[in-house]
Design a protein around this motif. Structure first.
Motif, PDB file in Angstrom:
ATOM      1  N   GLU A 310      65.049 -13.188   5.907  1.00 39.93           N
ATOM      2  CA  GLU A 310      66.485 -13.340   5.689  1.00 39.93           C
ATOM      3  C   GLU A 310      66.814 -14.704   5.083  1.00 39.93           C
ATOM      4  O   GLU A 310      67.690 -14.816   4.211  1.00 39.93           O
ATOM      5  CB  GLU A 310      67.241 -13.144   6.999  1.00 39.93           C
ATOM      6  CG  GLU A 310      68.754 -13.323   6.912  1.00 39.93           C
ATOM      7  CD  GLU A 310      69.443 -12.342   5.969  1.00 39.93           C
ATOM      8  OE1 GLU A 310      70.594 -12.591   5.583  1.00 39.93           O
ATOM      9  OE2 GLU A 310      68.818 -11.312   5.598  1.00 39.93           O
ATOM     10  N   ARG A 313      66.155 -14.355   1.502  1.00 42.01           N
ATOM     11  CA  ARG A 313      67.195 -13.580   0.825  1.00 42.01           C
ATOM     12  C   ARG A 313      68.416 -14.446   0.540  1.00 42.01           C
ATOM     13  O   ARG A 313      69.055 -14.313  -0.500  1.00 42.01           O
ATOM     14  CB  ARG A 313      67.591 -12.382   1.688  1.00 42.01           C
ATOM     15  CG  ARG A 313      68.515 -11.383   0.989  1.00 42.01           C
ATOM     16  CD  ARG A 313      69.003 -10.305   1.937  1.00 42.01           C
ATOM     17  NE  ARG A 313      69.924 -10.842   2.918  1.00 42.01           N
ATOM     18  CZ  ARG A 313      71.218 -11.109   2.678  1.00 42.01           C
ATOM     19  NH1 ARG A 313      71.733 -10.921   1.470  1.00 42.01           N
ATOM     20  NH2 ARG A 313      71.997 -11.589   3.639  1.00 42.01           N
ATOM     21  N   VAL A 327      71.195 -17.357  11.138  1.00 36.20           N
ATOM     22  CA  VAL A 327      70.405 -16.167  10.811  1.00 36.20           C
ATOM     23  C   VAL A 327      69.857 -15.512  12.069  1.00 36.20           C
ATOM     24  O   VAL A 327      69.893 -14.276  12.223  1.00 36.20           O
ATOM     25  CB  VAL A 327      69.256 -16.537   9.845  1.00 36.20           C
ATOM     26  CG1 VAL A 327      68.229 -15.414   9.759  1.00 36.20           C
ATOM     27  CG2 VAL A 327      69.812 -16.839   8.461  1.00 36.20           C
TER      28      VAL A 327
END
Length: 335
Positions: A310, A313, A327
């Motif tokens: 994540e 990303r 996150v």
């Protein structure tokens, strides 16, 4: 046969592996050993550079002045220059003046891969002080070869006497390096720098690819000392360069002794590629995040591999460590 300048970041980038806690005897011992081997540049400081010691990214055991003065005195043979690293925002012009007073010879100003414009003021100051000014682009996998070449060209206009890229996340394969270094070499008329990390076990191969594409300044750390999976292994790099016909001016047997000093005095053990550092390399995330990711993920009961995926990303970069907790919370809520 080409001449390659090896830039030893053991006492700066290596600090990430020990939470920036190297002490005076450790700095002195390694500086003396590296100098005895004829290492051209020995870089020193907090892992994130001048002025970076802070609550957010970690307090160093020693202040910048103490670190620089210690290493300056340890470079006893006269064959090694002292280097420092600075990211504008963490460090300032005052820090550069202080480094010059401590005997720094080479000053690297670093910026995110698309933001060479932030180096302009500080590169100018370094040149005014009569020191060697270099510019490096961080997280360089986040943009194209063409854009990297343009940003490096711009840095030379600001006064950089060498320019290059850092594979901050250990994300590259040799073909990626060849493309990017080749583009930069074609765009500038100053030495080109490559700095690798070993998350995919490619650091030495990537460094050799950089040299073959025209880079002439290569970074490395003794025994790969550095965050997560570590940096390019200095002694392996020099051995490979010599075997490949490239000259470094370094005494390899003496360098192996320096690597032993690093192993015995600086680290509890050499860096290893584990599941987390491999995941961070694949995700394109700076592996210096590893300790904080592991702590937060374990506390929340989420998979650290998912956290790195994540973060990748979101294209998180060093200095955004606060996003790790965000996150983790989002992954926990979604589970």
């Amino acid at each position: 046969m080409s001449q390659v300048t090896v830039h030893d970041a053991t006492l700066r980038d290596g600090q990430h592996a020990v939470q920036h806690q190297l002490d005076v005897p450790q700095l002195r011992a390694y500086a003396m050993a590296a100098s005895a081997a004829g290492v051209p540049v020995v870089e020193v400081g907090h892992g994130n550079g001048l002025g970076a010691s802070s609550r957010q990214i970690g307090y160093a055991r020693l202040d910048d002045t103490t670190m620089l003065e210690t290493v300056r005195l340890g470079l006893t043979t006269g064959t090694s220059r002292m280097g420092v690293f600075m990211v504008p925002g963490w460090g300032t012009g005052t820090d550069i003046h202080r480094a010059a007073d401590c005997g720094a010879d080479v000053v690297r100003i670093a910026a995110h891969c698309t933001e060479a414009n932030v180096t302009r003021r500080h590169l100018g100051l370094v040149r005014e002080l009569g020191l060697e000014a270099q510019a490096v682009l961080l997280m360089s996998h986040m943009t194209s070869a063409k854009r990297l070449a343009e940003e490096c060209r711009r840095a030379t206009e600001y006064g950089a006497q060498a320019v290059g890229i850092m594979d901050s996340a250990g994300h590259y394969l040799p073909v990626d390096v060849s493309e990017r270094i080749g583009a930069i070499v074609g765009a500038v008329d100053v030495p080109v720098i490559f700095h690798g990390h070993n998350n995919l076990s490619m650091a030495v191969a990537n460094s050799l690819a950089a040299v073959e594409a025209g880079a002439s300044v290569i970074d490395a750390c003794a025994r790969g000392f550095g965050a997560g999976a570590g940096n390019t292994s200095l002694e392996v790099l020099v051995a490979v360069l010599h075997r490949s016909g490239h000259e470094t001016g370094i005494d390899l047997p003496a360098l192996l002794r320096a690597a032993d000093v690093a192993h015995d005095r600086l680290m509890s053990g050499p860096p290893v590629i584990d599941s987390v550092t491999l995941a961070s390399g694949l995700a394109g995330v700076f592996s210096g995040f590893k300790p904080r990711v592991l702590t937060a993920a374990r506390a929340a009961g989420v998979d650290p591999l998912d956290v790195f995926a994540e973060l990748g990303r979101r294209q998180v970069v060093a200095g955004q460590e606060d996003l790790i907790d965000e996150v983790v919370r989002s992954l926990k809520a979604a589970s």
